[in-house]
Motif scaffolding. Structure first.
Motif, PDB file in Angstrom:
ATOM      1  N   ASN A 318       0.823  -1.212   0.000  1.00 46.34           N
ATOM      2  CA  ASN A 318       0.000   0.000   0.000  1.00 46.34           C
ATOM      3  C   ASN A 318       0.859   1.264   0.000  1.00 46.34           C
ATOM      4  O   ASN A 318       0.521   2.259  -0.645  1.00 46.34           O
ATOM      5  CB  ASN A 318      -0.939   0.016   1.210  1.00 46.34           C
ATOM      6  N   ILE A 319       1.989   1.200   0.717  1.00 44.80           N
ATOM      7  CA  ILE A 319       2.928   2.328   0.727  1.00 44.80           C
ATOM      8  C   ILE A 319       3.667   2.408  -0.618  1.00 44.80           C
ATOM      9  O   ILE A 319       3.821   3.480  -1.197  1.00 44.80           O
ATOM     10  CB  ILE A 319       3.934   2.195   1.889  1.00 44.80           C
ATOM     11  N   THR A 349      -6.691  -8.006  -4.152  1.00 48.11           N
ATOM     12  CA  THR A 349      -7.499  -7.126  -5.011  1.00 48.11           C
ATOM     13  C   THR A 349      -7.439  -5.655  -4.591  1.00 48.11           C
ATOM     14  O   THR A 349      -7.236  -4.778  -5.446  1.00 48.11           O
ATOM     15  CB  THR A 349      -8.956  -7.603  -5.049  1.00 48.11           C
ATOM     16  N   PRO A 350      -7.604  -5.318  -3.289  1.00 50.41           N
ATOM     17  CA  PRO A 350      -7.493  -3.902  -2.904  1.00 50.41           C
ATOM     18  C   PRO A 350      -6.139  -3.283  -3.258  1.00 50.41           C
ATOM     19  O   PRO A 350      -6.069  -2.112  -3.652  1.00 50.41           O
ATOM     20  CB  PRO A 350      -7.707  -3.932  -1.387  1.00 50.41           C
ATOM     21  N   GLU A 351      -5.073  -4.069  -3.136  1.00 53.96           N
ATOM     22  CA  GLU A 351      -3.737  -3.551  -3.455  1.00 53.96           C
ATOM     23  C   GLU A 351      -3.570  -3.329  -4.960  1.00 53.96           C
ATOM     24  O   GLU A 351      -2.943  -2.354  -5.390  1.00 53.96           O
ATOM     25  CB  GLU A 351      -2.674  -4.505  -2.911  1.00 53.96           C
ATOM     26  N   TRP A 352      -4.139  -4.221  -5.784  1.00 52.89           N
ATOM     27  CA  TRP A 352      -4.096  -4.028  -7.232  1.00 52.89           C
ATOM     28  C   TRP A 352      -4.893  -2.785  -7.638  1.00 52.89           C
ATOM     29  O   TRP A 352      -4.481  -2.015  -8.515  1.00 52.89           O
ATOM     30  CB  TRP A 352      -4.647  -5.252  -7.965  1.00 52.89           C
ATOM     31  N   LEU A 353      -6.042  -2.592  -6.986  1.00 49.23           N
ATOM     32  CA  LEU A 353      -6.846  -1.403  -7.277  1.00 49.23           C
ATOM     33  C   LEU A 353      -6.115  -0.132  -6.845  1.00 49.23           C
ATOM     34  O   LEU A 353      -6.190   0.904  -7.522  1.00 49.23           O
ATOM     35  CB  LEU A 353      -8.201  -1.503  -6.577  1.00 49.23           C
ATOM     36  N   THR A 406      -9.758   4.944  -2.190  1.00 44.43           N
ATOM     37  CA  THR A 406      -9.671   3.704  -2.971  1.00 44.43           C
ATOM     38  C   THR A 406      -9.421   2.508  -2.056  1.00 44.43           C
ATOM     39  O   THR A 406     -10.104   1.476  -2.157  1.00 44.43           O
ATOM     40  CB  THR A 406      -8.549   3.810  -4.021  1.00 44.43           C
ATOM     41  N   LEU A 407      -8.447   2.637  -1.170  1.00 42.43           N
ATOM     42  CA  LEU A 407      -8.143   1.545  -0.240  1.00 42.43           C
ATOM     43  C   LEU A 407      -9.304   1.286   0.707  1.00 42.43           C
ATOM     44  O   LEU A 407      -9.650   0.127   0.986  1.00 42.43           O
ATOM     45  CB  LEU A 407      -6.874   1.873   0.551  1.00 42.43           C
ATOM     46  N   LEU A 408      -9.922   2.349   1.216  1.00 40.21           N
ATOM     47  CA  LEU A 408     -11.038   2.204   2.155  1.00 40.21           C
ATOM     48  C   LEU A 408     -12.194   1.429   1.529  1.00 40.21           C
ATOM     49  O   LEU A 408     -12.709   0.474   2.115  1.00 40.21           O
ATOM     50  CB  LEU A 408     -11.508   3.593   2.600  1.00 40.21           C
TER      51      LEU A 408
END
Length: 416
Positions: A318-319, A349-353, A406-408
């Motif tokens: 994420n960073i 999936t959240p990290e790819w987004l 986006t992450l949230l």
């Protein structure tokens, strides 16, 4: 020693863009010169015919990417140049926008227009059409520059939510890392961040602006060519999704139809006038793209992008995604994304987004960080590398808000 020299050339190219107003040397000429010299140095350092063939093959690949972009830009710019010369874009603006509007409301309307347009068509087309809107309003220099910055951010933001809007989004989608329904979720944080920037830019914006009423006598053929343009945009999306047809091929087909239709009703004198307009206004943009992409290709060739990929794997995804987005403001996001995909990081999936949003929008942080920014810098004379820097804090804030949202949303909806 060679790598140091080549990196120095890339730095000099960046400095030539920054100090263009001081040196009075066109940035297109300096970047093209330094881009060509960097590849000449690679050939001279090859040492033997075997390595020369390798460098030649890499150059051919780089030139193929550049040629594809050039042809795409040329076809899009020809449509826009023709419609602008005929007053069709101004007429469209008068249909969509009120003749007199407050500056604050105009900012929100332009931001929404650019955001939605870039979601359904490519960034180049969306930028050219959106910048065409500005020419119809009587804006002062500072407001025109601010609007141009808003358009760049909005266009890059809108492109992340559909595979037709941004090349990096398409690359991640074709890699099987995200689904179409997951990508569409990105439109929510993208829209919120764009509206936030529009509000920030409009805080000190006062007064009203108006358009000059246009009474243009346009012919039936002009309406037909406008229809061909918008049909080409739609068919680009449809044919790419259904059959994988490259957008450049669809746009060149649409351009050929435009020429065939236009030839039946345009005089030779008028056709020459349109071609002259394109040559004089747009050629610097194409040369600038050529120089920038030659330099980025050189950095890819000497392994600079591979070093960034290794650094990516050292931190929390994420960073790393957030920082990668910022990095895409300096290096072209397409080879940067390609290098990351080649490294095959293990992401959910959240990290790819998050990565999709970051590499799509992060290029907005510098004017040279995206195709949209480069086009805007060539068409809006008030917009330079240095003048763009004053907007970086606001852009970084909105980019950060969009990435955080986006992450949230992604972790709430798609967490494994």
């Amino acid at each position: 020693m060679l790598y140091t020299f080549l990196i120095l050339l890339a730095v000099l190219a960046l400095l030539s863009i920054i100090f263009e107003e001081v040196t009075h040397i066109n940035k297109a000429k300096t970047t093209l010169f330094l881009g060509c010299i960097s590849w000449v140095a690679l050939f001279m350092a090859a040492g033997d015919p075997g390595h020369e063939k390798i460098v030649e093959h890499r150059l051919d690949d780089n030139l193929l990417e550049i040629a594809t972009l050039w042809l795409f830009l040329m076809s899009t710019m020809t449509f826009v140049a023709y419609l602008n010369a005929k007053g069709m874009i101004q007429i469209l603006v008068q249909k969509l926008f009120p003749q007199r509007v407050s500056v604050r409301l105009l900012m929100i309307q332009v931001a929404l227009f650019s955001l939605l347009l870039s979601a359904i068509c490519d960034n180049v087309t969306a930028t050219l059409v959106s910048l065409g809107l500005l020419t119809t309003f009587k804006l002062d220099k500072q407001m025109r520059r601010r609007m141009a910055v808003l358009i760049i951010f909005a266009v890059n933001s809108g492109g992340v939510s559909l595979i037709t809007g941004d090349v990096t989004t398409l690359m991640i989608f074709l890699g099987g890392h995200v689904h179409m329904s997951e990508l569409m979720m990105l439109f929510i944080p993208a829209a919120i961040s764009v509206m936030l920037l529009a509000v920030l830019f409009s805080l000190r914006a006062e007064g009203e602006v108006s358009t000059s009423p246009i009474k243009r006598d346009y012919q039936t053929v002009d309406v037909i060519i406008a229809a061909i343009f918008f049909s080409t945009i739609i068919m680009t999306m449809v044919l790419n999704v259904l059959f994988g047809i490259p957008p450049v091929l669809t746009f060149l087909t649409g351009l050929s139809v435009m020429f065939l239709v236009g030839h039946t009703s345009r005089s030779d004198k008028e056709e020459i006038k349109i071609l002259e307009y394109i040559r004089q206004v747009e050629y610097d943009t194409l040369l600038f793209f050529l120089g920038i992409l030659l330099l980025v290709g050189m950095l890819k060739e000497i392994g600079t992008l591979d070093l960034l990929t290794q650094a990516y794997a050292m931190f929390d995804p994420n960073i790393s995604n957030f920082v990668t987005g910022i990095g895409s403001a300096i290096l072209d996001n397409v080879p940067l994304t390609a290098a990351l995909l080649k490294a095959e990081p293990v992401l959910n999936t959240p990290e790819w987004l998050g990565l999709t949003y970051a590499v799509g929008v992060g290029g907005s942080l510098l004017v040279i960080g995206s195709a949209s920014g480069i086009i805007a810098m060539s068409k809006v004379k008030e917009l330079t590398f240095v003048s763009y820097l004053k907007y970086v804090p606001a852009l970084l804030l909105c980019y950060s808000v969009g990435y955080g949202l986006t992450l949230l949303l992604a972790y709430q909806l798609f967490e494994a």
